[in-house]
Design a protein around this motif. Sequence first.
Motif, PDB file in Angstrom:
ATOM      1  N   GLU A  50      33.095  46.165  39.691  1.00 20.06           N
ATOM      2  CA  GLU A  50      33.327  45.381  40.904  1.00 20.06           C
ATOM      3  C   GLU A  50      34.807  45.411  41.290  1.00 20.06           C
ATOM      4  N   GLN A  51      35.051  45.316  42.568  1.00 22.11           N
ATOM      5  CA  GLN A  51      36.414  45.313  43.083  1.00 22.11           C
ATOM      6  C   GLN A  51      36.977  43.897  42.993  1.00 22.11           C
ATOM      7  N   PRO A  52      38.235  43.774  42.630  1.00 27.12           N
ATOM      8  CA  PRO A  52      38.822  42.435  42.567  1.00 27.12           C
ATOM      9  C   PRO A  52      38.924  41.837  43.959  1.00 27.12           C
ATOM     10  N   GLU A  53      38.677  40.541  44.024  1.00 26.10           N
ATOM     11  CA  GLU A  53      38.760  39.839  45.301  1.00 26.10           C
ATOM     12  C   GLU A  53      40.194  39.408  45.557  1.00 26.10           C
ATOM     13  N   ALA A  54      40.563  39.382  46.825  1.00 23.93           N
ATOM     14  CA  ALA A  54      41.909  38.945  47.190  1.00 23.93           C
ATOM     15  C   ALA A  54      42.012  37.438  46.976  1.00 23.93           C
TER      16      ALA A  54
END
Length: 84
Positions: A50-54
Motif C-alpha cells: 500500500e502507498q503511504p497516505e499524506a
Amino acid sequence: MVTMALPEAEREHPVVAWFAVAAIACAMVLITWARIEVHGTEDLEATLYEQPEAKPSTQDEPAGHRAQVDDAVSAGRWAAGFTP
C-alpha cells in the motif's frame, strides 16, 4: 551430627544453552507458520504494497489542541516507562 555441603553452582552446560536457542528458534518458526495458516498472507501483502497516505496539515489545528496531544503522549510514555 552430619552436615552435607552443597556443591558449588556451576554454569549451565553449553549443550543445554544451544538446545535452548534452537528451541526458541523452532518456536518462532512454528508461531509464524501457525499465523500464516490461520490468517493467510493477504493482509501482510496489502500492508507491504500500500502507498503511504499524506499526513494532514497540522497548521490548521489550534495551539491548545496540539498542546493537549503532546501532554497525552508524554503521559503515556511516562506510564509505559519510556522517556522522551
